[in-house]
Scaffold this active site. Structure first.
Site, PDB file in Angstrom:
ATOM      1  N   SER A   1       0.802  -1.332  -0.338  1.00 15.26           N
ATOM      2  CA  SER A   1       0.057  -0.074  -0.057  1.00 15.26           C
ATOM      3  C   SER A   1       0.973   1.492  -0.008  1.00 15.26           C
ATOM      4  O   SER A   1       1.910   1.189   0.592  1.00 15.26           O
ATOM      5  CB  SER A   1      -0.972   0.063   1.364  1.00 15.26           C
TER       6      SER A   1
ATOM      7  N   TYR B   1      -2.496   5.266  -3.744  1.00 15.83           N
ATOM      8  CA  TYR B   1      -3.646   5.634  -3.216  1.00 15.83           C
ATOM      9  C   TYR B   1      -3.533   7.263  -3.858  1.00 15.83           C
ATOM     10  O   TYR B   1      -2.686   7.907  -3.672  1.00 15.83           O
ATOM     11  CB  TYR B   1      -3.640   6.188  -1.792  1.00 15.83           C
TER      12      TYR B   1
ATOM     13  N   THR C   1      -7.251   1.112  -5.552  1.00 13.81           N
ATOM     14  CA  THR C   1      -8.209   0.659  -4.658  1.00 13.81           C
ATOM     15  C   THR C   1      -9.205   2.127  -4.767  1.00 13.81           C
ATOM     16  O   THR C   1      -8.920   3.014  -4.616  1.00 13.81           O
ATOM     17  CB  THR C   1      -7.596   0.947  -3.212  1.00 13.81           C
TER      18      THR C   1
ATOM     19  N   LYS D   1      -9.795  -2.748  -7.354  1.00 11.15           N
ATOM     20  CA  LYS D   1     -10.094  -3.255  -5.810  1.00 11.15           C
ATOM     21  C   LYS D   1     -11.186  -2.248  -5.295  1.00 11.15           C
ATOM     22  O   LYS D   1     -11.263  -1.328  -5.354  1.00 11.15           O
ATOM     23  CB  LYS D   1      -8.802  -3.136  -4.948  1.00 11.15           C
TER      24      LYS D   1
END
Ligand SMILES: Cc1cc2nc3c(=O)[nH]c(=O)nc-3n(C[C@H](O)[C@H](O)[C@H](O)COP(=O)(O)O)c2cc1C
Length: 390
Positions: free
Chosen positions: A143, A167, A193, A262
């Site tokens: 991440s 992100y 995501t 995701k």
């Protein structure tokens, strides 16, 4: 150069004293330094063990879901909605769990999902998790909000297949530098995501007034503010709050890497993602941490698998804890499954060796289920019809 001065003092863990355990104080946070084998009866039981050594605020952040955690509970409950028929007289012996995902050979269909801030669990953070998954021939994703830099993560993986999850920030230069770094370090795919344009309302973090005590290495490195001393809302404030299908093509074009979307919980979004060029669909409700009041993730997998119709592969997560859950997800259309929290607990309890032990245990459980269900290979599991007798 790090702008943080780490105040590291070796101390004895005062929560659970064991002769060979040390904990380290980092920025006032008691961080596990454990590197040892652990006994794993099953993945669920790791939570209570880890709670004894992970500080309260961090444990709440890791274990918690959003609002009253109804969806978090549904994630477990949904696995009871389908059953596996025992099969005998199938001539099966020593089931084989190796598989291939998007052209990558793997020794297990169980992967480590992108999961933030693993430094809360162990001073070796994602580096130990990466070493464990690499040793077991498994796949791991990092991440953006991890405690290790992409470069250190890649180094720990030592050539093992790895994915990166950006992100997306409001700052496009930051996004590009993240993606450049992922590409430079050999990440094989990008996981977008899409369910976290802001953080779900997690009451444990409010109760504990939880702030990240450990810097987020990639934010620090690429100067987005380091994440340390901030709550999750402040971290997400820099995140892009609008993500649409265009983002998929943009990332694919920029990186020339496959993009996996995701956070899909609805066939409509699966269609949108595939139309926009997604290389795979990742069915997940973020472990019940985002929208509360939604269904258990396993409950939505059948209709999404039908909509996807094998055009692209599917990763599934949220709530998997047992070999039978792995089996059910693969038999319902998943090609790969991910398990989050239990591996973080194993990381706290035993570092790399702990994660290796947890992964070996769930692999073993899955093999037992395969044998008892009369399936020799992962392909056989995928071709199994589950019962729906609830
Ligand atoms: C502490 C924690 C942090 C997480 N951070 C991220 C993240 O940074 N990016 C992401 O895509 N998902 C994140 N997730 C969600 C996981 O990728 C995964 O979907 C979830 O853990 C699966 O559910 P499970 O924990 O029930 O196995 C996080 C989950 C947890 C528990």
């Amino acid at each position: 150069m790090s702008s943080f001065c780490f105040n590291r003092d070796s101390i004895k863990n005062n929560k659970q004293k064991e002769d060979d355990d040390t904990m380290t104080m980092v920025n006032g946070y008691e961080q596990s330094d454990r590197e040892k084998h652990i006994k794993v009866v099953d993945l669920e039981s790791l939570e209570a063990e880890a709670q004894k050594i992970i500080p309260t605020g961090a444990f709440g952040y890791i274990s918690g879901g959003s609002e009253d955690e109804w969806t978090l509970r549904q994630n477990r409950k949904s696995f009871t909605h389908k059953q596996i028929y025992p099969r005998v007289l199938t001539d099966v012996e020593k089931p084989e769990i190796s598989t291939n995902f998007m052209g990558i050979d793997l020794k297990t269909p169980i992967m480590m999902p992108p999961l933030a801030a693993q430094g809360l669990a162990n001073s070796q953070s994602e580096k130990d998790t990466a070493r464990a998954f690499a040793a077991a021939g498994g796949l791991m994703a990092l991440s953006t909000y991890g405690s290790a830099t992409i470069a250190d993560f890649a180094k720990a993986g030592n050539g093992a297949p790895q994915f990166f999850q950006p992100y997306m920030s409001k700052n496009d230069d930051f996004n590009k530098s993240l993606l450049d770094e992922a590409k430079r370090n050999g990440m094989k795919a990008i996981i977008l995501t899409a369910d976290s344009t802001l953080g779900g309302y997690r009451e444990a973090d409010v109760i504990n007034n939880f702030q990240f005590p450990i810097p987020m290495a990639n934010l620090e490195k690429l100067s987005q503010g380091a994440g340390k001393g901030q709550g999750i809302a402040a971290i997400y404030a820099a995140a892009a709050q609008k993500i649409g299908p265009d983002e998929i093509k943009k990332i694919a074009d920029y990186t020339d890497l496959p993009v996996i979307v995701k956070g899909i919980q609805n066939p409509v979004d699966a269609e949108l993602a595939i139309d926009a060029g997604a290389a795979a669909i990742y069915v997940s409700n973020h472990g019940g941490r985002q929208l509360n009041g939604g269904p258990g993730s396993f409950d939505v997998l059948p209709e999404i698998a039908v909509a996807v119709a094998k055009r692209v592969p599917i990763i599934f997560d949220s709530g998997i804890r047992h070999g039978s859950d792995v089996f059910k997800a693969l038999a319902t259309g998943a090609d790969l499954v991910a398990i989050g929290r239990p591996f973080v607990y194993a990381l706290a309890l035993g570092g790399q060796l702990g994660v290796e032990d947890a992964l070996a245990e769930i692999n073993r459980e899955f093999q037992i289920v395969m044998q008892l269900a009369g399936t020799q290979t992962i392909e056989d599991v995928k071709n199994t019809k589950l019962a729906d007798l609830s």
